[in-house]
Design an enzyme around this catalytic site. Structure first.
Site, short mmCIF file in Angstrom:
data_model
loop_
_atom_site.label_atom_id
_atom_site.label_comp_id
_atom_site.label_asym_id
_atom_site.label_seq_id
_atom_site.Cartn_x
_atom_site.Cartn_y
_atom_site.Cartn_z
N GLY A 194 0.85 -1.20 0.00
CA GLY A 194 0.00 0.00 0.00
C GLY A 194 0.87 1.24 0.00
N TYR A 195 0.32 2.31 0.58
CA TYR A 195 1.04 3.59 0.58
C TYR A 195 2.46 3.47 1.14
CZ TYR A 195 -3.07 6.67 -0.11
OH TYR A 195 -4.14 7.35 -0.61
N VAL A 282 0.85 -3.02 6.84
CA VAL A 282 -0.45 -3.58 6.43
C VAL A 282 -1.60 -2.70 6.92
CG1 VAL A 282 0.36 -5.97 6.26
CG2 VAL A 282 -0.45 -5.10 8.47
N GLY A 283 -1.33 -1.43 7.13
CA GLY A 283 -2.36 -0.50 7.56
C GLY A 283 -2.10 0.02 8.96
N HIS A 466 3.13 27.39 -20.01
CA HIS A 466 3.98 26.49 -20.79
C HIS A 466 5.45 26.82 -20.51
CE1 HIS A 466 5.22 23.96 -24.13
NE2 HIS A 466 6.04 24.93 -24.50
P1 NAD Z 1 -2.42 0.75 3.31
O1 NAD Z 1 -3.80 0.50 3.72
O2 NAD Z 1 -2.12 1.85 2.38
O3 NAD Z 1 -1.79 -0.55 2.64
C1 NAD Z 1 -1.79 -1.78 3.30
C2 NAD Z 1 -1.60 -2.86 2.25
O4 NAD Z 1 -1.31 -4.07 2.92
C3 NAD Z 1 -2.84 -3.10 1.41
O5 NAD Z 1 -2.49 -3.12 0.05
C4 NAD Z 1 -3.34 -4.47 1.89
O6 NAD Z 1 -3.98 -5.20 0.88
C5 NAD Z 1 -2.05 -5.11 2.33
N1 NAD Z 1 -2.19 -6.15 3.35
C6 NAD Z 1 -3.00 -6.17 4.43
N2 NAD Z 1 -2.78 -7.27 5.17
C7 NAD Z 1 -1.80 -7.96 4.55
C8 NAD Z 1 -1.11 -9.17 4.83
N3 NAD Z 1 -1.39 -9.88 5.93
N4 NAD Z 1 -0.15 -9.59 3.98
C9 NAD Z 1 0.16 -8.86 2.86
N5 NAD Z 1 -0.47 -7.70 2.56
C10 NAD Z 1 -1.42 -7.26 3.39
O7 NAD Z 1 -1.61 0.89 4.70
P2 NAD Z 1 -0.16 1.47 5.00
O8 NAD Z 1 0.69 1.45 3.81
O9 NAD Z 1 0.28 0.77 6.24
O10 NAD Z 1 -0.48 2.97 5.36
C11 NAD Z 1 -1.40 3.28 6.42
C12 NAD Z 1 -2.13 4.55 6.12
O11 NAD Z 1 -1.27 5.66 6.28
C13 NAD Z 1 -2.63 4.65 4.69
O12 NAD Z 1 -3.85 4.00 4.50
C14 NAD Z 1 -2.77 6.12 4.51
O13 NAD Z 1 -4.01 6.51 5.05
C15 NAD Z 1 -1.64 6.67 5.37
N6 NAD Z 1 -0.47 7.03 4.52
C16 NAD Z 1 -0.64 7.96 3.55
C17 NAD Z 1 0.42 8.30 2.75
C18 NAD Z 1 0.22 9.34 1.69
O14 NAD Z 1 -0.77 10.06 1.76
N7 NAD Z 1 1.11 9.45 0.73
C19 NAD Z 1 1.65 7.70 2.91
C20 NAD Z 1 1.79 6.76 3.91
C21 NAD Z 1 0.72 6.43 4.72
#
Ligand code: NAD
Ligand code: FAD
Length: 487
Positions: A194-195, A282-283, A466
């Site tokens: 993810g992010y 993972v979040g 531009h």
């Molecule tokens: P995320 O929700 O962005 O990504 C988590 C990923 O982990 C998902 O793709 C999910 O499918 C995967 N996942 C979940 N359980 C898993 C497992 N057991 N095995 C393998 N994959 C698994 O969460 P994050 O990257 O931890 O970030 C947390 C939050 O922080 C984000 O949701 C966002 O709100 C915030 N954040 C934002 C930014 C930005 O705005 N650029 C940057 C970093 C974090």
């Protein structure tokens, strides 16, 4: 500002947590003439400033600089060659820490200028109007407040079978530890594409780590449509990052991470991914412990504190903002809620009524999304019988974009694109997305367009300077109207 130990025992507004939600609420409340106290044991700025947005973007930028220089040691690019390049990650982290420290001081200064009181400590609600505060100096205070704002944010999710801490091969870490490493790991396995996993995983790949990303879903960044994430997927491949989708982390073995990779390509293959560090991203979970949730009677919305459009909870004069209240867990959402809550407490008729909350993935290429994506637009507008019109513009045809790319042989698809979505009946813009180098800064333009109710003609008829990457927005709008000039 009163130093810890000499603060009054009453305040009009007590804010628990000094992250982007809490500190913005503190500044706005002070501006509105409210007597306000912000409590946090960490330096002001919360996750975002101390271990999140700012430090991660600093490391991403350093990684970009390093990779750009390193590429020129292999062969000259743009007529530039570099003899040798090296990185001292501890020094990079010190540079990042200096930025963070200056911003911590800046935020504290802003609170002070607004007349807010800051207490370094932890707060625990005894009831809906009273908190027990233990200062960082160990002093115990009782603070009575007319209004309480819960802004306790979020924390990394820890997987039961991958606990954070040292292991036989090295360590399982969260983003917090990744942003404080003093050397570049040789082999980094990232759980969660993810992010955070992609922003940091790609940065460490550029710094020289061999990186593998393990993602449970069938694609990286599952919240985004595949068309938007494909250029990133290809860039990761070029950087040598191995991406395993549909993969499950099962546990650890003495050399690294045990995974099960499913799907047609792999069967149900079990593999060990050797690692020095396993980064689990993972979040994040809302912080609902440690501040006395059990002593008050708040309605919850799943894991989050439930609030209305004025950030009011189910208890009178108890308010909540930011990550503790739900998705999207983004700093700018928390900040806007901070302003809303202060104004609501001051008696103003403010509500949180954003038409769109911009989202940016700070990878290379960057991805920006504001408003509805194609599937959401089709569903939402389809349900009221309105069709969607879409315009796209490839950055391969954008002059400024070409001047930013050392490798002119890269495929057109890798350059990225702009996409605009609007109602077919009246051309009201409902969503804008882009992927490419330098598109993150355009979130401001995209946000303004959607928030102000722009129509395709408004954007197409606006003179865009531009040469800029942002010309792609006007071109995508013109494309949707059937008259793109360069597309
Ligand atoms: P995320 O929700 O962005 O990504 C988590 C990923 O982990 C998902 O793709 C999910 O499918 C995967 N996942 C979940 N359980 C898993 C497992 N057991 N095995 C393998 N994959 C698994 O969460 P994050 O990257 O931890 O970030 C947390 C939050 O922080 C984000 O949701 C966002 O709100 C915030 N954040 C934002 C930014 C930005 O705005 N650029 C940057 C970093 C974090
Ligand atoms: P937080 O920032 O989490 O702050 C909560 C504060 O409350 C903390 O300082 C904590 O110490 C304090 N607290 C908790 N309990 C108590 C208590 N009992 N007493 C006193 N204080 C307490 N978002 C973006 O928009 N853009 C990004 O680029 C981005 N990048 C990120 C990168 C990483 C690596 C991470 C981890 C997050 C990132 N985020 C990003 C998400 C962003 O950091 C959060 O959405 C934002 O910080 C939430 O703000 P908040 O005020 O709700 O909570």
């Amino acid at each position: 500002m009163t130093e810890a130990g000499a603060e009054p025992t009453t305040t009009q507004v007590l804010i628990i947590g000094g992250g982007p939600g809490g500190y913005v609420a503190g500044i706005r409340a002070g501006q509105l003439g409210l007597d306000v106290t912000v409590v946090d044991a960490q330096p002001m700025g919360g996750t975002c400033l101390n271990v999140g947005c700012i430090p991660s973007k600093a490391i991403i930028h350093a990684a970009d600089e390093f990779a750009a220089a390193r590429a020129k040691t292999d062969k000259p690019e743009m007529g530039i060659s570099v003899a040798a390049v090296s990185i001292d990650l501890a020094a990079t982290m010190a540079w990042k820490d200096d930025i963070v420290g200056r911003l911590n001081d800046g935020v504290t200064g802003l609170l002070k200028r607004a007349g807010a009181r800051v207490i370094a400590g932890r707060a625990e609600l005894i009831d809906g109007k009273t908190a027990r505060v233990t200062t960082n100096d160990g002093e115990a205070l009782t603070i009575a407040a007319e209004h309480v704002v819960i802004a306790t944010g979020s924390a990394p999710i820890e997987l039961r079978h991958l606990p954070f801490g040292e292991t036989a091969f090295g360590a399982v870490i969260s983003s917090t530890e990744a942003l404080a490493l003093d050397h570049v790991p040789e082999r980094l396995v990232v759980v969660g594409g993810g992010y955070i996993g992609l922003e940091l995983g790609e940065a460490f790949a550029k710094l020289g780590s061999a990186v593998t990303v393990v993602e449970a879903e069938q694609q990286i960044l599952p919240l985004y449509d595949r068309r938007l994430t494909m250029p990133l997927g290809r860039k990761l491949k070029r950087l040598g990052v191995e991406v395993l989708t549909g993969a499950r982390a099962i546990g650890l073995d003495p050399t690294g991470l045990l995974v099960e990779v499913g799907g047609a390509d792999y069967g149900n293959e079990r593999r060990t991914l050797p690692a020095d560090r396993v980064l689990v991203t993972v979040g994040r979970r809302p912080v609902t412990d440690g501040w006395g949730l059990e002593n008050v009677s708040l309605t919850m919305n799943d894991r989050f504190v439930a609030i209305d459009e004025r950030c009011h909870t189910s208890m009178k004069n108890v308010w909540a903002i930011g990550d503790v209240t739900g998705e999207p867990m983004l700093a700018h959402r928390a900040m806007k809620q901070g302003e809303v809550v202060a104004e609501a407490i001051a008696g103003e008729p403010t509500v949180f009524d954003a038409r769109a909350i911009p989202a940016i993935v700070f990878t290379d290429p960057e991805i920006v999304s504001v408003g509805l994506g194609p599937d959401e637009a089709a569903d939402e507008l389809g349900s009221i019988g309105v069709e969607v019109v879409e315009g796209r513009f490839s950055l391969a045809a954008n002059g400024r974009s070409m001047t930013l790319r050392p490798d002119q042989n890269a495929s057109a698809a890798d350059a990225g694109f702009f996409r605009i979505l609007a109602r077919a009946d009246n051309h009201l813009v409902v969503g804008i997305q882009a992927v490419g180098q330098g598109v993150a800064e355009l979130a401001a333009a995209f946000g303004l367009a959607v928030e102000m109710g722009a129509r395709l003609e408004d954007i197409a008829d606006t003179i865009h300077a531009h040469p800029t990457v942002g010309e792609g927005l006007a071109e995508a709008s013109a494309a949707s109207l059937g008259h793109a000039i360069h597309g």
